[in-house]
Design a protein around this motif. Structure first.
Motif, PDB file in Angstrom:
ATOM      1  N   ASP A 687     -62.595  -7.369  12.228  1.00 48.73           N
ATOM      2  CA  ASP A 687     -61.910  -6.420  11.360  1.00 48.73           C
ATOM      3  C   ASP A 687     -60.600  -7.065  10.909  1.00 48.73           C
ATOM      4  OD1 ASP A 687     -60.599  -4.379  10.109  1.00 48.73           O
ATOM      5  OD2 ASP A 687     -60.909  -2.903  11.707  1.00 48.73           O
ATOM      6  N   THR A 688     -60.486  -7.359   9.620  1.00 44.28           N
ATOM      7  CA  THR A 688     -59.340  -8.120   9.105  1.00 44.28           C
ATOM      8  C   THR A 688     -58.181  -7.229   8.672  1.00 44.28           C
ATOM      9  OG1 THR A 688     -60.156  -8.141   6.817  1.00 44.28           O
ATOM     10  CG2 THR A 688     -60.963  -9.873   8.297  1.00 44.28           C
ATOM     11  N   ALA A 689     -58.164  -5.973   9.118  1.00 42.53           N
ATOM     12  CA  ALA A 689     -57.131  -5.039   8.649  1.00 42.53           C
ATOM     13  C   ALA A 689     -55.721  -5.551   8.918  1.00 42.53           C
ATOM     14  CB  ALA A 689     -57.338  -3.673   9.311  1.00 42.53           C
ATOM     15  N   ASP A 690     -55.517  -6.228  10.049  1.00 38.73           N
ATOM     16  CA  ASP A 690     -54.169  -6.677  10.411  1.00 38.73           C
ATOM     17  C   ASP A 690     -53.922  -8.142  10.055  1.00 38.73           C
ATOM     18  OD1 ASP A 690     -53.644  -4.168  11.490  1.00 38.73           O
ATOM     19  OD2 ASP A 690     -54.479  -4.744  13.447  1.00 38.73           O
ATOM     20  N   ALA A 691     -54.860  -8.779   9.377  1.00 40.09           N
ATOM     21  CA  ALA A 691     -54.717 -10.203   9.062  1.00 40.09           C
ATOM     22  C   ALA A 691     -54.124 -10.384   7.670  1.00 40.09           C
ATOM     23  CB  ALA A 691     -56.069 -10.899   9.137  1.00 40.09           C
ATOM     24  N   PRO A 692     -53.134 -11.241   7.518  1.00 41.67           N
ATOM     25  CA  PRO A 692     -52.580 -11.494   6.185  1.00 41.67           C
ATOM     26  C   PRO A 692     -53.538 -12.333   5.345  1.00 41.67           C
ATOM     27  CG  PRO A 692     -51.580 -12.969   7.773  1.00 41.67           C
ATOM     28  CD  PRO A 692     -52.449 -12.030   8.561  1.00 41.67           C
ATOM     29  N   PRO A 693     -53.412 -12.309   4.033  1.00 46.31           N
ATOM     30  CA  PRO A 693     -54.230 -13.202   3.197  1.00 46.31           C
ATOM     31  C   PRO A 693     -54.004 -14.661   3.582  1.00 46.31           C
ATOM     32  CG  PRO A 693     -53.127 -11.548   1.859  1.00 46.31           C
ATOM     33  CD  PRO A 693     -52.533 -11.442   3.236  1.00 46.31           C
ATOM     34  N   GLY A 694     -55.039 -15.469   3.386  1.00 45.26           N
ATOM     35  CA  GLY A 694     -54.933 -16.886   3.718  1.00 45.26           C
ATOM     36  C   GLY A 694     -56.285 -17.480   4.057  1.00 45.26           C
ATOM     37  N   ALA A 695     -56.251 -18.699   4.590  1.00 46.62           N
ATOM     38  CA  ALA A 695     -57.465 -19.433   4.937  1.00 46.62           C
ATOM     39  C   ALA A 695     -57.826 -19.173   6.395  1.00 46.62           C
ATOM     40  CB  ALA A 695     -57.265 -20.925   4.702  1.00 46.62           C
ATOM     41  N   TYR A 696     -59.113 -18.945   6.631  1.00 44.31           N
ATOM     42  CA  TYR A 696     -59.605 -18.658   7.978  1.00 44.31           C
ATOM     43  C   TYR A 696     -60.917 -19.407   8.203  1.00 44.31           C
ATOM     44  CZ  TYR A 696     -56.106 -14.979   8.106  1.00 44.31           C
ATOM     45  OH  TYR A 696     -54.919 -14.301   8.087  1.00 44.31           O
ATOM     46  N   GLY A 697     -61.354 -19.371   9.447  1.00 47.45           N
ATOM     47  CA  GLY A 697     -62.605 -20.024   9.776  1.00 47.45           C
ATOM     48  C   GLY A 697     -63.316 -19.327  10.911  1.00 47.45           C
ATOM     49  N   LEU A 698     -64.620 -19.589  11.017  1.00 46.85           N
ATOM     50  CA  LEU A 698     -65.423 -19.149  12.154  1.00 46.85           C
ATOM     51  C   LEU A 698     -65.894 -20.395  12.881  1.00 46.85           C
ATOM     52  CD1 LEU A 698     -67.084 -17.120  13.866  1.00 46.85           C
ATOM     53  CD2 LEU A 698     -68.918 -17.374  12.160  1.00 46.85           C
ATOM     54  N   ILE A 699     -65.573 -20.491  14.163  1.00 43.50           N
ATOM     55  CA  ILE A 699     -66.002 -21.618  14.988  1.00 43.50           C
ATOM     56  C   ILE A 699     -67.078 -21.135  15.947  1.00 43.50           C
ATOM     57  CG2 ILE A 699     -65.303 -23.311  16.719  1.00 43.50           C
ATOM     58  CD1 ILE A 699     -62.518 -23.278  15.494  1.00 43.50           C
ATOM     59  N   LEU A 700     -68.215 -21.817  15.931  1.00 44.85           N
ATOM     60  CA  LEU A 700     -69.308 -21.538  16.863  1.00 44.85           C
ATOM     61  C   LEU A 700     -69.451 -22.719  17.803  1.00 44.85           C
ATOM     62  CD1 LEU A 700     -72.004 -20.150  14.388  1.00 44.85           C
ATOM     63  CD2 LEU A 700     -70.312 -18.857  15.698  1.00 44.85           C
ATOM     64  N   GLU A 701     -69.684 -22.417  19.068  1.00 45.20           N
ATOM     65  CA  GLU A 701     -69.816 -23.485  20.062  1.00 45.20           C
ATOM     66  C   GLU A 701     -70.852 -23.079  21.097  1.00 45.20           C
ATOM     67  OE1 GLU A 701     -67.190 -24.558  23.815  1.00 45.20           O
ATOM     68  OE2 GLU A 701     -66.193 -25.232  21.963  1.00 45.20           O
ATOM     69  N   ILE A 702     -71.745 -24.000  21.427  1.00 47.96           N
ATOM     70  CA  ILE A 702     -72.653 -23.784  22.547  1.00 47.96           C
ATOM     71  C   ILE A 702     -72.373 -24.851  23.596  1.00 47.96           C
ATOM     72  CG2 ILE A 702     -74.534 -22.532  21.433  1.00 47.96           C
ATOM     73  CD1 ILE A 702     -75.963 -25.109  20.915  1.00 47.96           C
ATOM     74  N   HIS A 703     -72.307 -24.413  24.849  1.00 41.96           N
ATOM     75  CA  HIS A 703     -72.075 -25.325  25.959  1.00 41.96           C
ATOM     76  C   HIS A 703     -72.725 -24.741  27.205  1.00 41.96           C
ATOM     77  CE1 HIS A 703     -68.665 -22.456  26.162  1.00 41.96           C
ATOM     78  NE2 HIS A 703     -68.836 -22.557  27.479  1.00 41.96           N
ATOM     79  N   GLY A 704     -72.977 -25.621  28.157  1.00 43.83           N
ATOM     80  CA  GLY A 704     -73.580 -25.150  29.391  1.00 43.83           C
ATOM     81  C   GLY A 704     -74.553 -26.158  29.957  1.00 43.83           C
ATOM     82  N   PRO A 705     -75.385 -25.745  30.902  1.00 41.10           N
ATOM     83  CA  PRO A 705     -76.293 -26.659  31.596  1.00 41.10           C
ATOM     84  C   PRO A 705     -77.213 -27.406  30.631  1.00 41.10           C
ATOM     85  CG  PRO A 705     -76.248 -24.512  32.670  1.00 41.10           C
ATOM     86  CD  PRO A 705     -75.494 -24.356  31.398  1.00 41.10           C
ATOM     87  N   GLY A 706     -77.286 -28.714  30.804  1.00 41.01           N
ATOM     88  CA  GLY A 706     -78.170 -29.546  30.002  1.00 41.01           C
ATOM     89  C   GLY A 706     -77.569 -30.028  28.702  1.00 41.01           C
ATOM     90  N   ILE A 707     -76.417 -29.471  28.304  1.00 40.93           N
ATOM     91  CA  ILE A 707     -75.764 -29.881  27.058  1.00 40.93           C
ATOM     92  C   ILE A 707     -74.588 -30.775  27.429  1.00 40.93           C
ATOM     93  CG2 ILE A 707     -74.569 -29.101  24.983  1.00 40.93           C
ATOM     94  CD1 ILE A 707     -76.155 -26.506  25.158  1.00 40.93           C
ATOM     95  N   GLU A 708     -74.729 -32.069  27.173  1.00 40.82           N
ATOM     96  CA  GLU A 708     -73.738 -33.040  27.635  1.00 40.82           C
ATOM     97  C   GLU A 708     -72.377 -32.806  27.000  1.00 40.82           C
ATOM     98  OE1 GLU A 708     -73.218 -37.920  27.984  1.00 40.82           O
ATOM     99  OE2 GLU A 708     -75.036 -37.029  27.118  1.00 40.82           O
TER     100      GLU A 708
END
Length: 720
Positions: A687-708
């Protein structure tokens, strides 16, 4: 003995055959390199369509009891050959090696080979008469570049009176404990029969340690009328050939020796043991499903004489580093080095026959002969997974898009295009089916596709060419098509957008500092830029630098590639079996869809291709370029795994961040990633109600057993 170097050449040919005589005076002719293409010589730059060549050479004569052969590795496109005034024969087709028995013709001392070569411009692009594929006409090779020439090596070879040739392997029956296949070899010179002759064979690993198998048998049953010997080989616990992302590309070498009396000759063939089939457009390699992550491969160079092994090897390394497990040899046949390198790298090849767009009916007989030759030439390569007989067998239009046809009031052309795509035409319904039959007769071990790029709307189509983001409107139209006609995306073999080469290479085409200084007309005519579409999707600012504009076009190309790759991968096996982007490499100095320019500069699109084709990848449906400040940003999440290995109990992290890396919203969830699957993982919401205008990003990360190392994806958007 190689007959390369300078030959004598002229475009001034007459009705007589005087030029074939040894004593003919060719001192007034030009020097031309062989291998080479005659248009590269200044005196032939305007491209005469027919040329005469002569090569004078000294020879010791054929050794007693031996035979001599004059061999050509490749000629564009058709030729007639003489040696010392004796006519040897004619050949048609640019990719097939051919040879002539010149025993008794080649002599001790001075000899002269003479060749008439014809390679004509295709003036009627909807009624072509030569099997040249992309070399005949294509929107990635400038029309002023024509291919004519003796592009391959020419040699004079000595062989014994009876010798082996045309080795082949086929009819593979594979299970984990044993692989059985048929080996074949032909014999030349069996005029007196095969009594007393025998074959000895050795099968040995080429790139791994393993058991060596041997055998031998008598050739008494082989007849001179059909001089082929075939035998069965059983390999216990075979090491199969796999793509690099599924295993090792294991290769074997089969050596066959002819023995008995004075006869002694040996040849060898390198191959791999594997099976390949299509099931509802999902490729199965050795019985396992495989999602194809690919790109179309242009000729290594439009001048095939320049396409040496080192240049091919560089391209194959770039393809492997881009996480590709398939290359489509787009409407052409490469030199053998390309296929050898793909065998070694574990990269599949979708092999097109060199037909593109429409041809005259007179081409049928030659095309059938040549497609059989292609199958014979390449069938032993395990990398070759699919034969395709014809790319886009429909009418060529002057306009690029449907909108252009309508805007220019080209209703007749629009009707012709639609009729040729969706209804019966000779190329699609006669020629291509005949070619499919011919290649199946030659090779029963691979899938054969009659034609590529036929839409599945009014009837069952083939693979799809979907240029959303270029010819077909905005890239997000692909998502609409996926919802309306999901099966149309079951295997996609062309998509992408044009982009300028990297700036330092673009300057070799057009030396300008500002966009306002660019010669758009020259770029369109000589370098294949599609100006209107480029301006539509990457609007130029007159005051922008060329470097900045090149970056803009590459940013857009990268965005189209990533969007399409990720959407198709989310549809993995449901129903999509593969995503084969257009285009990997430039073969000439052009502005095209390629992500690797002619001088092998890497565009931003290359990195988008690489990152979006990682075998294990977290992804979201691509955000809009901007959202109104205060809106809820909600994006679906997925994890795609093309590996055999499952990853249970790993963590998927999703974080919205601002341009300084400050986390605005973060969530984690545990996921069990299945082997070779696609997993939907809910949504990431902010919910971006409190975020000022500007550049943003979404970072996705998977980590855990078997992933070096953690696997990370990032998306960018703005709030306005």
């Amino acid at each position: 003995m190689l007959l390369h170097g300078h030959w004598k050449a002229t475009a001034n040919y007459g009705a007589t055959l005087d030029f074939t005589r040894i004593d003919f005076d060719d001192s007034g002719w030009s020097d031309a390199p062989v291998p080479g293409h005659w248009q590269e010589q200044p005196e032939f730059a305007d491209y005469p369509e027919k040329m005469l060549f002569r090569k004078t050479f000294e020879h010791a004569g054929t050794a007693p009891g031996a035979r001599s052969f004059l061999r050509f590795e490749g000629v564009f496109y058709a030729c007639k050959v003489w040696l010392n005034g004796a006519y040897l024969g004619e050949h048609e087709g640019f990719f097939e090696p051919f040879e002539y028995d010149v025993t008794g013709i080649v002599r001790e001392g001075r000899n002269v080979a003479a060749v008439f070569v014809r390679c004509e411009r295709e003036r009627d692009l909807n009624s072509k008469t030569q099997v040249l594929g992309v070399f005949g006409n294509w929107d990635c090779i400038p029309p002023h570049m024509q291919p004519g020439g003796i592009w391959g090596e020419v040699s004079l070879e000595e062989r014994p009176p009876v010798f082996l040739h045309s080795p082949a392997v086929d009819d593979f029956q594979v299970d984990p404990d044993e692989a059985v296949f048929r080996a074949r070899v032909r014999l030349d010179g069996l005029g007196g029969g095969a009594q007393g002759l025998r074959l000895e064979w050795t099968l040995s690993p080429f790139n791994f340690q393993g058991q060596v198998l041997e055998g031998e048998f008598l050739l008494d049953a082989v007849q001179a009328a059909d001089p082929e010997a075939s035998f069965e080989i059983a390999v216990p616990e075979p090491r199969l050939w796999w793509t690099w992302d599924r295993g090792e590309p294991n290769l074997y070498t089969l050596a066959v020796r002819l023995c008995g009396g004075a006869a002694e000759h040996e040849i060898s063939l390198r191959f791999g043991i594997r099976t390949v089939e299509f099931k509802d457009w999902i490729l199965h390699l050795n019985g396992e499903r495989l999602f194809c992550r690919g790109s179309n491969y242009a000729p290594c160079d439009a001048r095939l004489a320049r396409a040496d092994r080192d240049l091919c090897a560089r391209d194959i390394r770039l393809a492997r580093d881009a996480n590709l497990n398939m290359l489509r040899a787009h409407a052409h046949v490469e030199p053998q080095a390309f296929y050898d390198l793909c065998d070694e790298a574990g990269i599949l090849v979708w092999q097109d026959f060199p037909l593109q767009w429409s041809y005259a009916q007179s081409v049928e007989q030659s095309a059938v002969k040549q497609i059989r030759a292609m199958a014979r030439l390449l069938a032993h390569h395990p990398c070759v997974a699919v034969w395709c007989c014809h790319n886009e067998p429909f009418t060529v239009m002057e306009a690029y898009t449907l909108q252009d046809l309508i805007a220019k009031n080209k209703w007749k052309d629009l009707f012709r295009l639609g009729r040729s795509m969706w209804f019966r035409n000779w190329n699609k319904n006669v020629l291509d089916l005949r070619l499919r039959e011919a290649v199946r007769e030659q090779d029963a071990d691979r899938p054969v596709i009659a034609h590529s790029g036929i839409p599945g709307l009014l009837r069952e189509g083939t693979d799809a060419h979907l240029y959303f983001g270029w010819y077909m409107g905005t890239m997000r139209g692909l998502d609409m098509m996926a919802r309306a006609n999901r099966r149309a995306l079951r295997f996609v073999t062309e998509y992408g957008a044009q982009a300028l080469p990297i700036p330092e290479h673009f300057r070799r085409m057009c030396d300008a500092d500002k966009v306002s200084d660019l010669d758009w007309d020259m770029l369109e005519k000589r370098h294949m830029l599609q100006t209107n579409l480029m301006h539509k999707f990457s609007p130029p600012r007159a005051d922008a630098s060329v470097e900045d504009y090149a970056g803009l076009t590459q940013w857009y190309q990268a965005r189209v590639i990533r969007y399409t790759n990720e959407l198709l991968r989310r549809m993995k096996y449901n129903p999509c079996g593969g995503a084969v982007h257009f285009l990997f490499n430039d073969c000439a100095p052009v502005v095209s869809w390629a992500v690797v320019d002619y001088w092998r500069g890497l565009k931003q699109g290359y990195y988008a291709l690489r990152d979006s084709f990682r075998p294990l990848l977290p992804m979201a449906n691509m955000p809009k370029r901007w959202y109104p400040q205060g809106d809820m940003v909600s994006l679906r999440l997925f994890v795609i795994n093309d590996l055999r290995q499952a990853f249970p109990g790993v963590t998927l992290r999703a974080a919205f961040v601002n341009q300084d890396g400050e986390i605005k919203q973060e969530e984690e969830q545990g996921v069990d990633i299945p082997a070779d699957g696609a997993l939907a993982c809910g949504r990431a919401k902010w919910d971006t109600a409190d975020a000022p205008p500007g550049a943003y990003g979404l970072i996705l990360e998977i980590h855990g057993p078997g992933i070096e190392h953690p696997v990370v994806s990032q998306y960018e958007f703005e709030l306005r």
